[in-house]
Design a protein around this motif. Structure first.
Motif, PDB file in Angstrom:
ATOM      1  N   ARG A  60     -32.395 -10.615 -14.197  1.00 28.84           N
ATOM      2  CA  ARG A  60     -33.364 -10.738 -13.123  1.00 28.84           C
ATOM      3  C   ARG A  60     -33.275 -12.132 -12.516  1.00 28.84           C
ATOM      4  O   ARG A  60     -33.006 -13.105 -13.216  1.00 28.84           O
ATOM      5  CB  ARG A  60     -34.773 -10.529 -13.671  1.00 28.84           C
ATOM      6  N   SER A  61     -33.556 -12.215 -11.231  1.00 26.29           N
ATOM      7  CA  SER A  61     -33.597 -13.513 -10.566  1.00 26.29           C
ATOM      8  C   SER A  61     -34.678 -13.464  -9.495  1.00 26.29           C
ATOM      9  O   SER A  61     -35.100 -12.394  -9.058  1.00 26.29           O
ATOM     10  CB  SER A  61     -32.239 -13.849  -9.938  1.00 26.29           C
ATOM     11  N   GLY A  62     -35.100 -14.628  -9.117  1.00 31.36           N
ATOM     12  CA  GLY A  62     -36.121 -14.699  -8.080  1.00 31.36           C
ATOM     13  C   GLY A  62     -36.244 -16.103  -7.564  1.00 31.36           C
ATOM     14  O   GLY A  62     -35.576 -17.026  -8.033  1.00 31.36           O
ATOM     15  N   ASP A  63     -37.097 -16.262  -6.575  1.00 24.48           N
ATOM     16  CA  ASP A  63     -37.385 -17.586  -6.084  1.00 24.48           C
ATOM     17  C   ASP A  63     -38.799 -17.651  -5.536  1.00 24.48           C
ATOM     18  O   ASP A  63     -39.362 -16.649  -5.127  1.00 24.48           O
ATOM     19  CB  ASP A  63     -36.369 -18.065  -5.045  1.00 24.48           C
ATOM     20  N   VAL A  64     -39.325 -18.854  -5.590  1.00 22.31           N
ATOM     21  CA  VAL A  64     -40.647 -19.139  -5.045  1.00 22.31           C
ATOM     22  C   VAL A  64     -40.482 -20.380  -4.179  1.00 22.31           C
ATOM     23  O   VAL A  64     -40.250 -21.477  -4.687  1.00 22.31           O
ATOM     24  CB  VAL A  64     -41.686 -19.394  -6.159  1.00 22.31           C
ATOM     25  N   PHE A  65     -40.546 -20.169  -2.859  1.00 20.92           N
ATOM     26  CA  PHE A  65     -40.451 -21.273  -1.908  1.00 20.92           C
ATOM     27  C   PHE A  65     -41.842 -21.530  -1.370  1.00 20.92           C
ATOM     28  O   PHE A  65     -42.414 -20.705  -0.669  1.00 20.92           O
ATOM     29  CB  PHE A  65     -39.464 -20.964  -0.788  1.00 20.92           C
ATOM     30  N   ILE A  66     -42.372 -22.682  -1.728  1.00 24.34           N
ATOM     31  CA  ILE A  66     -43.722 -23.074  -1.351  1.00 24.34           C
ATOM     32  C   ILE A  66     -43.594 -24.004  -0.137  1.00 24.34           C
ATOM     33  O   ILE A  66     -43.032 -25.094  -0.249  1.00 24.34           O
ATOM     34  CB  ILE A  66     -44.411 -23.799  -2.523  1.00 24.34           C
ATOM     35  N   HIS A  67     -44.085 -23.559   0.993  1.00 27.97           N
ATOM     36  CA  HIS A  67     -43.993 -24.352   2.219  1.00 27.97           C
ATOM     37  C   HIS A  67     -45.251 -25.200   2.348  1.00 27.97           C
ATOM     38  O   HIS A  67     -46.360 -24.675   2.463  1.00 27.97           O
ATOM     39  CB  HIS A  67     -43.804 -23.443   3.431  1.00 27.97           C
ATOM     40  N   ALA A  68     -45.048 -26.514   2.338  1.00 28.63           N
ATOM     41  CA  ALA A  68     -46.157 -27.459   2.416  1.00 28.63           C
ATOM     42  C   ALA A  68     -46.577 -27.648   3.868  1.00 28.63           C
ATOM     43  O   ALA A  68     -45.802 -27.400   4.793  1.00 28.63           O
ATOM     44  CB  ALA A  68     -45.738 -28.795   1.816  1.00 28.63           C
ATOM     45  N   ASP A  69     -47.800 -28.123   4.040  1.00 27.86           N
ATOM     46  CA  ASP A  69     -48.272 -28.436   5.391  1.00 27.86           C
ATOM     47  C   ASP A  69     -48.031 -29.910   5.726  1.00 27.86           C
ATOM     48  O   ASP A  69     -48.596 -30.450   6.663  1.00 27.86           O
ATOM     49  CB  ASP A  69     -49.753 -28.074   5.535  1.00 27.86           C
ATOM     50  N   THR A  70     -47.166 -30.548   4.955  1.00 19.48           N
ATOM     51  CA  THR A  70     -46.873 -31.970   5.102  1.00 19.48           C
ATOM     52  C   THR A  70     -45.409 -32.239   4.773  1.00 19.48           C
ATOM     53  O   THR A  70     -44.757 -31.412   4.138  1.00 19.48           O
ATOM     54  CB  THR A  70     -47.775 -32.800   4.154  1.00 19.48           C
ATOM     55  N   SER A  71     -44.937 -33.406   5.180  1.00 18.56           N
ATOM     56  CA  SER A  71     -43.596 -33.854   4.803  1.00 18.56           C
ATOM     57  C   SER A  71     -43.665 -35.030   3.840  1.00 18.56           C
ATOM     58  O   SER A  71     -42.633 -35.613   3.490  1.00 18.56           O
ATOM     59  CB  SER A  71     -42.799 -34.253   6.051  1.00 18.56           C
ATOM     60  N   ASP A  72     -44.864 -35.385   3.428  1.00 17.59           N
ATOM     61  CA  ASP A  72     -45.055 -36.485   2.501  1.00 17.59           C
ATOM     62  C   ASP A  72     -44.525 -36.097   1.124  1.00 17.59           C
ATOM     63  O   ASP A  72     -45.022 -35.164   0.487  1.00 17.59           O
ATOM     64  CB  ASP A  72     -46.545 -36.841   2.419  1.00 17.59           C
ATOM     65  N   ARG A  73     -43.518 -36.805   0.677  1.00 16.56           N
ATOM     66  CA  ARG A  73     -42.853 -36.466  -0.590  1.00 16.56           C
ATOM     67  C   ARG A  73     -43.813 -36.516  -1.778  1.00 16.56           C
ATOM     68  O   ARG A  73     -43.773 -35.642  -2.641  1.00 16.56           O
ATOM     69  CB  ARG A  73     -41.667 -37.407  -0.818  1.00 16.56           C
ATOM     70  N   GLU A  74     -44.673 -37.494  -1.830  1.00 13.22           N
ATOM     71  CA  GLU A  74     -45.613 -37.618  -2.944  1.00 13.22           C
ATOM     72  C   GLU A  74     -46.552 -36.401  -2.998  1.00 13.22           C
ATOM     73  O   GLU A  74     -46.824 -35.872  -4.078  1.00 13.22           O
ATOM     74  CB  GLU A  74     -46.428 -38.903  -2.803  1.00 13.22           C
ATOM     75  N   THR A  75     -46.999 -35.947  -1.856  1.00 17.79           N
ATOM     76  CA  THR A  75     -47.861 -34.755  -1.811  1.00 17.79           C
ATOM     77  C   THR A  75     -47.090 -33.529  -2.247  1.00 17.79           C
ATOM     78  O   THR A  75     -47.614 -32.685  -2.991  1.00 17.79           O
ATOM     79  CB  THR A  75     -48.434 -34.558  -0.392  1.00 17.79           C
ATOM     80  N   MET A  76     -45.836 -33.433  -1.818  1.00 16.17           N
ATOM     81  CA  MET A  76     -45.000 -32.288  -2.197  1.00 16.17           C
ATOM     82  C   MET A  76     -44.766 -32.255  -3.702  1.00 16.17           C
ATOM     83  O   MET A  76     -44.824 -31.192  -4.331  1.00 16.17           O
ATOM     84  CB  MET A  76     -43.679 -32.316  -1.417  1.00 16.17           C
ATOM     85  N   VAL A  77     -44.517 -33.400  -4.306  1.00 11.23           N
ATOM     86  CA  VAL A  77     -44.346 -33.484  -5.755  1.00 11.23           C
ATOM     87  C   VAL A  77     -45.649 -33.072  -6.443  1.00 11.23           C
ATOM     88  O   VAL A  77     -45.640 -32.371  -7.460  1.00 11.23           O
ATOM     89  CB  VAL A  77     -43.873 -34.894  -6.184  1.00 11.23           C
ATOM     90  N   GLY A  78     -46.776 -33.482  -5.873  1.00 12.59           N
ATOM     91  CA  GLY A  78     -48.075 -33.093  -6.419  1.00 12.59           C
ATOM     92  C   GLY A  78     -48.278 -31.584  -6.391  1.00 12.59           C
ATOM     93  O   GLY A  78     -48.807 -30.993  -7.346  1.00 12.59           O
ATOM     94  N   ILE A  79     -47.855 -30.953  -5.293  1.00 19.21           N
ATOM     95  CA  ILE A  79     -47.939 -29.487  -5.201  1.00 19.21           C
ATOM     96  C   ILE A  79     -47.111 -28.856  -6.314  1.00 19.21           C
ATOM     97  O   ILE A  79     -47.567 -27.958  -7.023  1.00 19.21           O
ATOM     98  CB  ILE A  79     -47.455 -28.990  -3.824  1.00 19.21           C
TER      99      ILE A  79
END
Length: 134
Positions: free
Chosen positions: A60-79
């Protein structure tokens, strides 16, 4: 008389193969929806794309692509820091799967992955569980 052995073989094969999947009544779409729901309400998440594919006896394989409402890397890492345990918890009891997880920036110019959190595993659900438990 040949019909009885054929019926027995087919019946036995059905029982064996039914044990190869996930819980009864769980489809690939159900798994994808469960992983999407685990993260779509996190802060700074605009939308989530999740997929899940069962490939017969191959895995089995899959993916989860979470699209942030920001480009701030620190916020993305937090997500991602919140998303990984949420996905692992949602997947409790699920069959093994190789799962790509990424947080994609607003506009799609960049992304962060578990490697940005120090993860060096295989991308399998078991490996994610071990990482989250650390």
């Amino acid at each position: 008389m040949r019909r009885v052995p054929t019926v027995l073989v087919v019946g036995l094969l059905s029982v064996v193969l039914s044990g190869c999947g996930g819980p009864a009544g769980t489809t690939d779409a159900d798994y994808a929806a469960k992983y999407r729901a685990a993260v779509e309400l996190l802060a700074d998440v605009e939308r989530v794309e999740a997929s899940y594919r069962s490939s017969g006896g191959i895995g089995r394989s899959g993916d989860v692509f979470i699209h942030a409402d920001t480009s701030d890397r620190e916020t993305m890492v937090g997500i991602l820091t919140k998303a990984m345990p949420a996905i692992v918890e949602a997947a409790d009891g699920d069959p093994e799967v190789n799962l790509a997880i990424q947080v994609v920036s607003a506009g799609g110019a960049s992304a962060v992955s578990p490697a940005d959190l120090g993860y060096v595993g295989t991308g399998s659900l078991t490996s994610y569980r071990e990482f989250v438990a650390e």
